[in-house]
Design a protein around this motif. Structure first.
Motif, PDB file in Angstrom:
ATOM      1  N   SER A 107       0.860  -1.183   0.000  1.00  0.00           N
ATOM      2  CA  SER A 107       0.000   0.000   0.000  1.00  0.00           C
ATOM      3  C   SER A 107       0.897   1.234   0.000  1.00  0.00           C
ATOM      4  O   SER A 107       2.073   1.161   0.323  1.00  0.00           O
ATOM      5  N   SER A 108       0.310   2.348  -0.391  1.00  0.00           N
ATOM      6  CA  SER A 108       1.081   3.570  -0.484  1.00  0.00           C
ATOM      7  C   SER A 108       0.212   4.742  -0.060  1.00  0.00           C
ATOM      8  O   SER A 108      -0.998   4.722  -0.237  1.00  0.00           O
ATOM      9  N   GLY A 109       0.835   5.746   0.479  1.00  0.00           N
ATOM     10  CA  GLY A 109       0.095   6.932   0.872  1.00  0.00           C
ATOM     11  C   GLY A 109       0.984   8.157   0.814  1.00  0.00           C
ATOM     12  O   GLY A 109       2.206   8.057   0.840  1.00  0.00           O
ATOM     13  N   ALA A 110       0.341   9.309   0.728  1.00  0.00           N
ATOM     14  CA  ALA A 110       1.087  10.564   0.679  1.00  0.00           C
ATOM     15  C   ALA A 110       0.144  11.718   0.988  1.00  0.00           C
ATOM     16  O   ALA A 110      -1.073  11.559   0.982  1.00  0.00           O
ATOM     17  N   TYR A 111       0.716  12.864   1.236  1.00  0.00           N
ATOM     18  CA  TYR A 111      -0.069  14.076   1.465  1.00  0.00           C
ATOM     19  C   TYR A 111      -0.157  14.882   0.178  1.00  0.00           C
ATOM     20  O   TYR A 111       0.734  14.840  -0.660  1.00  0.00           O
ATOM     21  N   TYR A 112      -1.259  15.590   0.013  1.00  0.00           N
ATOM     22  CA  TYR A 112      -1.404  16.505  -1.112  1.00  0.00           C
ATOM     23  C   TYR A 112      -2.242  17.692  -0.659  1.00  0.00           C
ATOM     24  O   TYR A 112      -2.920  17.635   0.365  1.00  0.00           O
ATOM     25  N   ASP A 113      -2.186  18.771  -1.404  1.00  0.00           N
ATOM     26  CA  ASP A 113      -2.947  19.985  -1.091  1.00  0.00           C
ATOM     27  C   ASP A 113      -4.193  20.025  -1.967  1.00  0.00           C
ATOM     28  O   ASP A 113      -4.087  20.175  -3.182  1.00  0.00           O
ATOM     29  N   ARG A 114      -5.355  19.872  -1.353  1.00  0.00           N
ATOM     30  CA  ARG A 114      -6.632  19.901  -2.077  1.00  0.00           C
ATOM     31  C   ARG A 114      -7.156  21.328  -2.128  1.00  0.00           C
ATOM     32  O   ARG A 114      -7.261  22.002  -1.112  1.00  0.00           O
ATOM     33  N   TYR A 115      -7.483  21.791  -3.318  1.00  0.00           N
ATOM     34  CA  TYR A 115      -8.025  23.132  -3.506  1.00  0.00           C
ATOM     35  C   TYR A 115      -9.397  23.208  -2.851  1.00  0.00           C
ATOM     36  O   TYR A 115     -10.268  22.384  -3.086  1.00  0.00           O
ATOM     37  N   THR A 116      -9.619  24.217  -1.982  1.00  0.00           N
ATOM     38  CA  THR A 116     -10.899  24.355  -1.288  1.00  0.00           C
ATOM     39  C   THR A 116     -11.645  25.627  -1.641  1.00  0.00           C
ATOM     40  O   THR A 116     -12.764  25.816  -1.194  1.00  0.00           O
ATOM     41  N   ASP A 160      -5.862  31.799  -3.253  1.00  0.00           N
ATOM     42  CA  ASP A 160      -6.386  30.442  -3.330  1.00  0.00           C
ATOM     43  C   ASP A 160      -6.140  29.742  -1.999  1.00  0.00           C
ATOM     44  O   ASP A 160      -5.088  29.905  -1.381  1.00  0.00           O
ATOM     45  N   TYR A 161      -7.110  28.933  -1.581  1.00  0.00           N
ATOM     46  CA  TYR A 161      -6.999  28.213  -0.313  1.00  0.00           C
ATOM     47  C   TYR A 161      -6.917  26.710  -0.578  1.00  0.00           C
ATOM     48  O   TYR A 161      -7.617  26.184  -1.442  1.00  0.00           O
ATOM     49  N   TYR A 162      -6.058  26.066   0.192  1.00  0.00           N
ATOM     50  CA  TYR A 162      -5.843  24.633   0.057  1.00  0.00           C
ATOM     51  C   TYR A 162      -5.895  23.996   1.438  1.00  0.00           C
ATOM     52  O   TYR A 162      -5.575  24.625   2.448  1.00  0.00           O
ATOM     53  N   GLN A 163      -6.292  22.732   1.472  1.00  0.00           N
ATOM     54  CA  GLN A 163      -6.290  21.970   2.719  1.00  0.00           C
ATOM     55  C   GLN A 163      -5.426  20.748   2.529  1.00  0.00           C
ATOM     56  O   GLN A 163      -5.561  20.022   1.555  1.00  0.00           O
TER      57      GLN A 163
END
Length: 64
Positions: A33-42, A54-57
């Motif tokens: 399995s694999s995982g990572a963080y990313y910035d989601r546009y909100t 622009d705001y990201y979470q």
């Protein structure tokens, strides 16, 4: 059909000591399995300087 199992050593090498000579089909099952963080546009808005912001979470995803 029969089944033989082997465990690898620290180098990933393995053997089947009880296997008789012949041609075989080898099937391997890997738990991965694999995982990572990313910035989601909100969304976006205006800042105090009259420009846009622009705001990201930050979110974590995991794939299996």
């Amino acid at each position: 059909m029969s089944r033989l199992e082997a465990i690898t050593n620290s180098d990933g090498e393995f053997t089947f000591p009880d296997m008789k000579p012949g041609k075989y089909y080898l099937q391997a099952v890997l738990n991965w399995s694999s995982g990572a963080y990313y910035d989601r546009y909100t969304g976006s808005g205006y800042n105090s300087y009259g420009g846009g912001t622009d705001y990201y979470q930050r979110e974590y995803y995991k794939s299996m």
